[in-house]
Scaffold this motif. Structure first.
Motif, short mmCIF file in Angstrom:
data_model
loop_
_atom_site.label_atom_id
_atom_site.label_comp_id
_atom_site.label_asym_id
_atom_site.label_seq_id
_atom_site.Cartn_x
_atom_site.Cartn_y
_atom_site.Cartn_z
N GLU A 40 0.83 -1.20 0.00
CA GLU A 40 0.00 0.00 0.00
C GLU A 40 0.86 1.25 0.00
O GLU A 40 0.56 2.23 -0.70
N ALA A 41 1.95 1.24 0.76
CA ALA A 41 2.86 2.38 0.78
C ALA A 41 3.51 2.58 -0.59
O ALA A 41 3.63 3.71 -1.07
N ASN A 42 3.90 1.48 -1.22
CA ASN A 42 4.51 1.57 -2.55
C ASN A 42 3.51 2.10 -3.57
O ASN A 42 3.87 2.89 -4.45
N MET A 43 2.26 1.65 -3.50
CA MET A 43 1.25 2.13 -4.44
C MET A 43 1.02 3.63 -4.27
O MET A 43 0.85 4.35 -5.25
N THR A 44 1.05 4.10 -3.04
CA THR A 44 0.88 5.53 -2.79
C THR A 44 2.03 6.31 -3.41
O THR A 44 1.81 7.33 -4.07
N MET A 45 3.25 5.81 -3.22
CA MET A 45 4.41 6.49 -3.79
C MET A 45 4.36 6.49 -5.31
O MET A 45 4.68 7.50 -5.95
N VAL A 46 3.96 5.40 -5.92
CA VAL A 46 3.87 5.31 -7.38
C VAL A 46 2.80 6.27 -7.90
O VAL A 46 3.02 6.97 -8.89
N THR A 47 1.67 6.32 -7.23
CA THR A 47 0.59 7.22 -7.65
C THR A 47 1.03 8.67 -7.60
O THR A 47 0.81 9.45 -8.53
N VAL A 48 1.67 9.05 -6.50
CA VAL A 48 2.17 10.42 -6.36
C VAL A 48 3.22 10.71 -7.44
O VAL A 48 3.22 11.78 -8.04
N GLY A 49 4.09 9.75 -7.71
CA GLY A 49 5.11 9.94 -8.73
C GLY A 49 4.52 10.14 -10.12
O GLY A 49 4.94 11.02 -10.86
N VAL A 50 3.53 9.32 -10.47
CA VAL A 50 2.90 9.43 -11.79
C VAL A 50 2.18 10.76 -11.92
O VAL A 50 2.29 11.44 -12.96
N LEU A 51 1.46 11.17 -10.88
CA LEU A 51 0.76 12.45 -10.94
C LEU A 51 1.74 13.62 -11.03
O LEU A 51 1.49 14.60 -11.72
N THR A 52 2.86 13.51 -10.33
CA THR A 52 3.88 14.57 -10.39
C THR A 52 4.47 14.69 -11.78
O THR A 52 4.62 15.79 -12.31
N VAL A 53 4.81 13.56 -12.38
CA VAL A 53 5.36 13.58 -13.73
C VAL A 53 4.34 14.15 -14.72
O VAL A 53 4.69 14.94 -15.61
N ALA A 54 3.07 13.78 -14.56
CA ALA A 54 2.03 14.30 -15.45
C ALA A 54 1.88 15.81 -15.28
O ALA A 54 1.75 16.55 -16.27
N ALA A 55 1.92 16.29 -14.04
CA ALA A 55 1.80 17.73 -13.79
C ALA A 55 2.99 18.49 -14.36
O ALA A 55 2.82 19.57 -14.95
N ILE A 56 4.18 17.94 -14.20
CA ILE A 56 5.38 18.59 -14.76
C ILE A 56 5.30 18.63 -16.28
O ILE A 56 5.58 19.65 -16.91
N GLY A 57 4.88 17.53 -16.89
CA GLY A 57 4.74 17.49 -18.34
C GLY A 57 3.70 18.48 -18.84
O GLY A 57 3.91 19.18 -19.84
N PHE A 58 2.59 18.58 -18.13
CA PHE A 58 1.55 19.54 -18.50
C PHE A 58 2.07 20.96 -18.37
O PHE A 58 1.84 21.82 -19.24
N GLY A 59 2.78 21.23 -17.28
CA GLY A 59 3.34 22.57 -17.07
C GLY A 59 4.35 22.95 -18.13
O GLY A 59 4.35 24.07 -18.64
N ILE A 60 5.23 22.01 -18.48
CA ILE A 60 6.22 22.28 -19.52
C ILE A 60 5.52 22.52 -20.86
O ILE A 60 5.91 23.40 -21.63
N GLY A 61 4.47 21.76 -21.13
CA GLY A 61 3.70 21.96 -22.36
C GLY A 61 3.06 23.34 -22.40
O GLY A 61 3.06 24.01 -23.45
N LEU A 62 2.51 23.80 -21.27
CA LEU A 62 1.92 25.14 -21.23
C LEU A 62 2.97 26.21 -21.46
O LEU A 62 2.75 27.17 -22.22
N VAL A 63 4.11 26.10 -20.79
CA VAL A 63 5.18 27.08 -20.94
C VAL A 63 5.68 27.10 -22.38
O VAL A 63 5.89 28.16 -22.98
N THR A 64 5.88 25.93 -22.96
CA THR A 64 6.37 25.84 -24.34
C THR A 64 5.37 26.46 -25.32
O THR A 64 5.75 27.22 -26.22
#
Length: 70
Positions: free
Chosen positions: A41-65
Motif C-alpha cells: 500500500e505504501a509503494n502504491m501511494t508512492m507510485v501514484t504520487v510519482g505518476v501524478l507529479t510527472v504528469a503535472a510537470i509534463g503539462f506545465g512544460i507543455g503550457l510554458v512551451t
C-alpha cells in the motif's frame, strides 16, 4: 498389545506436536502477509504520487512551451 498402545500414543503425540507447530507457523505467515500488504500500500501511494507529479510537470512544460511559441 502393550507395544501397539505405546506406539499409537507416540503417533498421537507427534500429530499433536505437528499441529502446534503448524498453527504457530500460520500465525507467523499471517503477520508476514499483513506486513507485505502494508508495504504494498505504501509503494502504491508512492507510485501514484510519482505518476501524478510527472504528469503535472509534463503539462506545465507543455503550457510554458506553447506560451513561448506565441
Amino acid at each position: 498389545m502393550k507395544s501397539n498402545i505405546v506406539s499409537n500414543i507416540k503417533k498421537g503425540a507427534v500429530v499433536v506436536g505437528l499441529g502446534a507447530v503448524s498453527s504457530s507457523a500460520m500465525a507467523d505467515a499471517g503477520a508476514s502477509i499483513t506486513a507485505a500488504i502494508t508495504a504494498a500500500e505504501a509503494n502504491m501511494t508512492m507510485v501514484t504520487v510519482g505518476v501524478l507529479t510527472v504528469a503535472a510537470i509534463g503539462f506545465g512544460i507543455g503550457l510554458v512551451t506553447s506560451f513561448l511559441r506565441r
